[in-house]
Design an enzyme around this catalytic site. Structure first.
Site, PDB file in Angstrom:
ATOM      1  CG  ASP A 153      -0.438  -0.452   2.440  1.00  9.74           C
ATOM      2  OD1 ASP A 153       0.543   0.175   2.836  1.00  9.74           O
ATOM      3  OD2 ASP A 153      -0.946  -1.413   3.038  1.00  9.74           O
TER       4      ASP A 153
ATOM      5  CE  LYS B 297      -6.000  -0.640   4.663  1.00  7.58           C
ATOM      6  NZ  LYS B 297      -5.263  -1.093   5.781  1.00  7.58           N
TER       7      LYS B 297
ATOM      8  CG  MET C 108      -3.857   6.898  10.660  1.00  5.10           C
ATOM      9  SD  MET C 108      -4.895   5.434  10.783  1.00  5.10           S
ATOM     10  CE  MET C 108      -4.437   4.791  12.371  1.00  5.10           C
TER      11      MET C 108
HETATM   12  N1  SAH Z   1       1.491   0.105  10.770  1.00  5.68           N
HETATM   13  C1  SAH Z   1       2.003   1.437  10.702  1.00  5.68           C
HETATM   14  C2  SAH Z   1       0.926   2.479  10.939  1.00  5.68           C
HETATM   15  C3  SAH Z   1      -0.159   2.498   9.926  1.00  5.68           C
HETATM   16  S1  SAH Z   1      -1.348   3.739  10.257  1.00  5.68           S
HETATM   17  C4  SAH Z   1       3.149   1.610  11.679  1.00  5.68           C
HETATM   18  O1  SAH Z   1       3.392   0.718  12.519  1.00  5.68           O
HETATM   19  O2  SAH Z   1       3.857   2.613  11.582  1.00  5.68           O
HETATM   20  C5  SAH Z   1      -0.770   5.025   9.215  1.00  5.68           C
HETATM   21  C6  SAH Z   1      -0.200   6.167  10.037  1.00  5.68           C
HETATM   22  O3  SAH Z   1       1.119   5.864  10.453  1.00  5.68           O
HETATM   23  C7  SAH Z   1      -0.046   7.448   9.271  1.00  5.68           C
HETATM   24  O4  SAH Z   1      -1.277   8.146   9.202  1.00  5.68           O
HETATM   25  C8  SAH Z   1       0.960   8.174  10.117  1.00  5.68           C
HETATM   26  O5  SAH Z   1       0.351   8.722  11.254  1.00  5.68           O
HETATM   27  C9  SAH Z   1       1.854   7.061  10.576  1.00  5.68           C
HETATM   28  N2  SAH Z   1       3.077   6.945   9.752  1.00  5.68           N
HETATM   29  C10 SAH Z   1       3.490   5.890   9.061  1.00  5.68           C
HETATM   30  N3  SAH Z   1       4.674   6.124   8.458  1.00  5.68           N
HETATM   31  C11 SAH Z   1       5.022   7.382   8.796  1.00  5.68           C
HETATM   32  C12 SAH Z   1       6.127   8.221   8.504  1.00  5.68           C
HETATM   33  N4  SAH Z   1       7.145   7.796   7.726  1.00  5.68           N
HETATM   34  N5  SAH Z   1       6.157   9.452   9.009  1.00  5.68           N
HETATM   35  C13 SAH Z   1       5.161   9.900   9.788  1.00  5.68           C
HETATM   36  N6  SAH Z   1       4.087   9.167  10.101  1.00  5.68           N
HETATM   37  C14 SAH Z   1       4.011   7.918   9.621  1.00  5.68           C
END
Ligand code: SAH
Length: 474
Positions: free
Chosen positions: A250, A272, A385
């Site tokens: 995604d 997603k 998020m």
């Molecule tokens: N499974 C992922 C989270 C998925 S939910 C994890 O463990 O990181 C998606 C959210 O993750 C985004 O809306 C943001 O808030 C955060 N996120 C993921 N990658 C990011 C990044 N490189 N920088 C900032 N926020 C990030």
């Protein structure tokens, strides 16, 4: 000089090590492991050696100077003293008697090199730079260590255990080769690598009984790819990324990470992102199962960690119903990645004794959370998020008792070459976000630890690219 790499059965053979210092100690370790009987002669002995040989019965030590007559009928001599003349004398005698001799410091003047070893017993990869440079050897060893899984030992042991059974079932060499190739390529080897030995043996027994190649079932790898920087991938993630036939990914998976996937694999994008649900979750679950049932190795690649706001649980559940083998590989979650790369420790003895990961996802325009539990001093809140809900989040936290001056940070595209950090507080951060055009993904970190950013910040890729300093301070 010309060297032949050679593996020799050394168990019970005699080895003499002249010297008892650090260098001798380094040589001693692999030699003792090879079950040789070692005699060490040296007036003094390093503590490290005494510690190492404590429970070894194939070692004896003589506390004295080396004498010519010590070299008799040994299989191997190691000259490891700091006295050049003693070492040279040992070489001379050993050569005369046709005994293998290794010169620890100046290996070319001996006739034997002791290689550096990547050890996945019974698999042993010997590395030598032909006396060019131990640093070069170490570099090669480090590279190999990262790409050969530790559990390869188990794989080799099972192959030894099943060698004669497979030989009985498949008489022709070619058939045996096909069988083992299918075994190594297919899910049974993955079962072994992930520690499911009993399950693997049962699958092997079944496939031998039915005389069927063990590659009929597919499998799913649910892999966390971390927050963006490809160097934050785990070895296991990288290995499975290079093994998969088909990849379902995604938006959160960064391009540099996509570049590391096996080139000829099929890639399916399932979206997603907020308001960009290219494929509903239900369909993703079905797709994973369908592809695996076709016998494919399916990589479900996710941003961060699959079990942290990643719906990893739901996707795996649907596989269990179909009895599809799977593995789950954790990734560095956005909170860890962004916090480290922004220089914001998530906990700190003085400022924060707890850290809570929270979803800031808006449902029906509101964020429905236990604000009373969240609005506490001395804890860090990390909102995933949370950008679109940041105004509501900050207001609610103030309403429930947090000071409006509580520091807050928004980390944008954390750990990537586009990372930016916006620093403010509960009062002004939503306004700053509104003023700046912010492109997701972003992570909201709230708590006194945010103050440490100024002191601890170290990763500022836009600055090093010669662009404007994009740290937008309040
Ligand atoms: N499974 C992922 C989270 C998925 S939910 C994890 O463990 O990181 C998606 C959210 O993750 C985004 O809306 C943001 O808030 C955060 N996120 C993921 N990658 C990011 C990044 N490189 N920088 C900032 N926020 C990030």
């Amino acid at each position: 000089m010309s060297y032949l790499p050679l593996y020799i059965d050394t168990s019970g053979k005699k080895c003499l090590i002249i010297g008892g210092g650090k260098v001798a100690s380094r040589k001693l370790v692999p030699i003792l492991k090879s079950k040789m009987h070692v005699t060490m002669i040296s007036p003094e002995i390093h503590n490290e050696i005494l510690e190492f040989v404590k429970d070894k019965d194939n070692f004896e030590y003589h506390s004295r100077e080396f004498l010519d007559k010590d070299i008799t009928d040994q299989f191997l001599i190691v000259a490891a003293t700091n006295n050049k003349e003693v070492n040279a004398l040992a070489v001379k005698i050993a050569n005369k008697k046709n005994i293998l001799i290794n010169m620890a410091e100046n290996s070319e003047s001996g006739n034997t090199l002791i290689p550096s070893v990547v050890d996945r017993d019974p698999i042993k990869i010997a590395i030598s730079s032909g006396a060019a440079s131990p640093i070069l050897t170490r570099l090669v060893k480090t590279k190999l260590e990262t790409v050969i899984p530790y559990s390869f030992s188990k794989l080799a042991l099972i192959m030894i255990e099943y060698r004669s059974k497979v030989k009985k079932t498949y008489e022709k060499i070619l058939d045996r080769r096909n069988f083992w190739e299918a075994f190594l390529e297919g899910p049974i080897s993955e079962m072994i690598l992930s520690g499911h030995i009993d399950k693997a043996k049962k699958a092997l027994d079944d496939s031998l009984k039915q005389k069927k190649l063990p590659n009929q079932v597919g499998e799913v790898y649910l892999v966390g790819s971390g927050p963006g920087d490809p160097e934050l991938l785990s070895f296991k993630a990288l290995r499975l990324m290079q093994k998969a036939d088909v990849v379902i990914y995604d938006r959160l998976v960064s391009q540099p990470i996509m570049n590391l996937i096996r080139k000829d694999s099929e890639k399916i994008y399932v979206g997603k992102q907020r308001a960009d649900h290219a494929m509903p979750q239900e369909n993703i679950n079905q797709l994973l199962a369908r592809l695996a049932l076709e016998g494919k190795k399916v990589l479900r690649l996710k941003g961060g960690d699959p079990f942290i706001f990643g719906r990893g649980g739901e996707e795996i559940e649907s596989l269990i119903n179909d009895d599809i083998p799977f593995q789950i590989v954790p990734g560095i979650t956005a909170a860890s990645g962004c916090a480290s790369y922004a220089g914001i420790p998530l906990t700190h003895r003085d400022y924060s004794q707890a850290c809570i990961f929270v979803t800031g996802h808006l449902r029906d325009g509101t964020v429905n959370l236990n604000w009373k539990m969240l609005a506490h001093e001395k804890q860090t809140l990390v909102f995933y998020m949370g950008m679109h809900g940041s105004k509501i989040i900050c207001e609610e936290l103030i309403n429930h008792g947090l000071k409006s001056s509580t520091p807050a940070a928004l980390v944008i595209k954390g750990t990537t070459a586009d990372q930016e950090v916006i620093i403010g507080n509960l009062e002004n951060l939503p306004g700053i976000i509104k003023k700046n055009k912010v492109i997701p993904p972003t992570l909201l970190i709230i708590g006194d630890v945010v103050n440490l950013h100024n002191k601890l910040k170290w990763f500022d890729p836009l600055l090093s690219q010669g662009k404007n300093n994009t740290h937008m301070q309040s």
